[in-house]
Design an enzyme around this catalytic site. Structure first.
Site, short mmCIF file in Angstrom:
data_model
loop_
_atom_site.label_atom_id
_atom_site.label_comp_id
_atom_site.label_asym_id
_atom_site.label_seq_id
_atom_site.Cartn_x
_atom_site.Cartn_y
_atom_site.Cartn_z
N ASP A 60 0.85 -1.21 0.00
CA ASP A 60 0.00 0.00 0.00
C ASP A 60 0.88 1.25 0.00
OD1 ASP A 60 -1.83 1.99 0.33
OD2 ASP A 60 -2.41 1.43 2.37
N LYS A 62 0.13 3.65 -2.20
CA LYS A 62 -0.74 4.67 -2.83
C LYS A 62 0.05 5.46 -3.87
CE LYS A 62 -3.98 4.95 1.00
NZ LYS A 62 -3.26 4.20 2.07
N ASP A 65 2.44 9.18 -8.90
CA ASP A 65 3.47 10.03 -9.52
C ASP A 65 3.36 9.97 -11.04
OD1 ASP A 65 5.97 11.52 -9.78
OD2 ASP A 65 6.43 10.82 -7.75
O1 O7M Z 1 -8.38 -0.19 10.61
P1 O7M Z 1 -7.51 1.05 10.67
O2 O7M Z 1 -8.28 2.32 10.61
O3 O7M Z 1 -6.50 1.02 11.77
O4 O7M Z 1 -6.58 0.99 9.36
C1 O7M Z 1 -7.09 1.19 8.08
C2 O7M Z 1 -6.00 1.00 7.05
O5 O7M Z 1 -6.55 1.24 5.77
C3 O7M Z 1 -4.82 1.95 7.20
O6 O7M Z 1 -3.65 1.28 6.73
C4 O7M Z 1 -5.14 3.08 6.25
O7 O7M Z 1 -3.99 3.70 5.74
C5 O7M Z 1 -5.88 2.32 5.14
N1 O7M Z 1 -6.87 3.12 4.39
C6 O7M Z 1 -7.85 3.83 5.04
O8 O7M Z 1 -7.99 3.76 6.26
N2 O7M Z 1 -8.68 4.63 4.31
C7 O7M Z 1 -8.61 4.72 2.97
O9 O7M Z 1 -9.41 5.44 2.38
C8 O7M Z 1 -7.67 3.96 2.28
C9 O7M Z 1 -6.85 3.10 3.00
C10 O7M Z 1 -6.10 2.16 2.26
O10 O7M Z 1 -5.79 1.07 2.64
O11 O7M Z 1 -5.84 2.48 1.02
C11 O7M Z 1 -5.29 1.51 0.22
#
Ligand code: O7M
Length: 218
Positions: A60, A62, A65
């Site tokens: 992940d 994201k 670029d």
């Molecule tokens: O269950 P949590 O809230 O502790 O963790 C959620 C995980 O999902 C954490 O790694 C976030 O960075 C990710 N995430 C989100 O919470 N919201 C989003 O919109 C997108 C992500 C994500 O995983 O994107 C790939």
């Protein structure tokens, strides 16, 4: 990525030993482990290969670029042992296509963030979520990321992408979303981090989330 349990563990701890311990405990209940900046910056890129011994790893990063930089990032994560990578869609079609072409060279997958789960997503993301989802279909992504905190958005995005693409959905537990609602609204997997890795009993929590998912899929 194969859908079985419907749960993806978000491994946002920052220490290698802790990550491995939690992976060992929970791997029977998860379809994949998602690894992002917190763990890779804390433990090094080698953690991807270490965790891949327990479950497929989603990188992940994201990715957001220009096409050439995206290609370099994706090559690096696939060489490290990741099974799939998460990309943003807002940098545009050429940037996303670069991730997908690189993934195809390695026989791997790309998931695209269509809409984010946190409150601030309403500032910029909501008006473009549907266009990003459409682009993910057109470019040949394996699926999209959409919020468990907004079941209506999940339903809308499912309608746009149809049944061929998958949805992984974060925001369950710590962010207020509910696993069964997200699955009933169209998610294939829910992504859960803190509720599992901060618990004293990660295995039990993961098992209870899987039971909740099964309560609406069986
Ligand atoms: O269950 P949590 O809230 O502790 O963790 C959620 C995980 O999902 C954490 O790694 C976030 O960075 C990710 N995430 C989100 O919470 N919201 C989003 O919109 C997108 C992500 C994500 O995983 O994107 C790939």
């Amino acid at each position: 990525m194969i859908k079985n349990k419907g749960l993806i563990l978000s491994m946002d701890v920052v220490e290698k030993q802790k990550a491995i311990m939690i992976a060992e405990e929970t791997c029977d209940s998860v379809d994949a482990i998602k690894v992002g900046y917190p763990l890779v910056l804390g433990a090094g890129i080698g953690i991807i290969g270490e965790l891949a011994r327990y479950a497929p790893v989603i990188a992940d990063f994201k990715v957001a670029d220009i096409p050439n930089t995206n290609k370099l990032i994706c090559e690096h994560v696939f060489k490290a042992g990741a099974d799939s990578v998460i990309s943003h869609g807002f940098p545009g079609r050429d940037s996303l296509s670069s991730c997908i072409e690189t993934a195809e060279e390695f026989g791997k997958e790309v998931y695209v963030v269509a809409e984010m789960s946190h409150p601030g997503a309403t500032d910029f993301f909501l008006p473009v979520a549907e266009s990003i989802a459409e682009m993910a279909v057109e470019c040949g992504a394996a699926g999209v990321v959409a919020p468990a905190t907004r079941p209506d958005s999940l339903k809308r995005i499912r309608n746009i992408i149809g049944n061929e693409l998958k949805i992984m959905s974060p925001g369950v537990g710590a962010q207020g979303g509910k696993a069964s609602d997200a699955i009933s609204s169209g998610a294939d997997w829910i992504i859960v981090g803190r509720s599992i890795y901060k618990s004293q009993y990660p295995k039990k929590v993961a098992e209870s989330i899987v039971a909740e998912i099964e309560s609406v899929t069986r």
